[in-house]
Design a protein around this motif. Structure first.
Motif, short mmCIF file in Angstrom:
data_model
loop_
_atom_site.label_atom_id
_atom_site.label_comp_id
_atom_site.label_asym_id
_atom_site.label_seq_id
_atom_site.Cartn_x
_atom_site.Cartn_y
_atom_site.Cartn_z
N SER A 46 -22.58 -7.98 -5.45
CA SER A 46 -22.03 -8.55 -4.21
C SER A 46 -20.64 -8.00 -3.92
O SER A 46 -20.30 -7.74 -2.76
CB SER A 46 -21.96 -10.08 -4.31
N SER A 56 -27.96 -10.86 -4.18
CA SER A 56 -26.69 -10.36 -3.63
C SER A 56 -26.67 -10.50 -2.11
O SER A 56 -25.60 -10.55 -1.49
CB SER A 56 -26.44 -8.91 -4.05
N ASN A 68 -24.65 -13.40 -0.37
CA ASN A 68 -23.22 -13.27 -0.11
C ASN A 68 -22.91 -12.27 0.99
O ASN A 68 -21.77 -11.92 1.22
CB ASN A 68 -22.49 -12.85 -1.40
#
Length: 194
Positions: A19, A46, A49
């Motif tokens: 991320s 990921s 985010n």
């Protein structure tokens, strides 16, 4: 990226590192397609985010991966619910209905918080009858956060012949600050209109 994915550290830390790379959706999906089913969830998580909107093509890739593994399915449910698209409410509910795995059913239940459509109240009401108490608990808690429609559903459920369901609904009505605030707001609006 290859070295990062192969590290023997906890997956959540790898997701955090991925991320932090702030990969575009295109890059992220490149890696989702590149790696096997054990690593795919790292990249899918990921996306949680990432503020970029998923393209229809990316959504189709995720839908095609549903059901392949537990971790993959849970990751995809989280991402699809964050799109806040109505079409995913029924897909996630069907996953809830068709999976025996409690973790998948629980994630499907929790994801309903992100989806604000009329049918979600029905789905959560049905989830209140689940045999697993944690699913009933989250379903009732989320109903309490769904404003007047959710509260009406809780009141209806509190009159259920199923004492477990009725008790959970009453518990949520009595103890939920969100439910209390919503009821208070309704009474304030009624009093100000008279």
């Amino acid at each position: 990226i290859d070295n990062l994915v192969s590290f023997q550290i906890i997956p959540e830390r790898i997701v955090e590192m991925i991320s932090n790379l702030k990969l575009s959706n295109e890059k992220t999906f490149y890696f989702i397609e590149k790696y096997d089913y054990k690593q795919k969830p790292l990249f899918i998580k990921s996306l949680l985010n990432n503020n970029d909107i998923l393209s229809e093509e990316h959504e189709k890739i995720l839908l095609n991966l549903l059901g392949i593994s537990k971790d993959l399915t849970i990751s995809i449910i989280k991402v699809l619910s964050l799109t806040k698209k109505q079409k995913y409410a029924s897909i996630i509910y069907e996953l809830y209905k068709n999976k025996e795995d409690v973790d998948i059913k629980l994630e499907a239940t929790k994801s309903m918080l992100n989806l604000n459509f009329p049918e979600v109240i029905e789905y959560l009401s049905d989830m209140m009858y689940d045999e697993n108490w944690i699913i009933r608990f989250y379903a009732s808690e989320i109903l309490g956060k769904k404003n007047i429609d959710g509260i009406n559903a809780l009141f209806s459920l509190s009159m259920s012949d199923n004492s477990i369901v009725a008790d959970m609904a009453l518990y949520q009505i009595n103890l939920s600050k969100n439910t209390f605030d919503t009821i208070n707001k309704i009474f304030t609006e009624i009093n100000s209109n008279t």
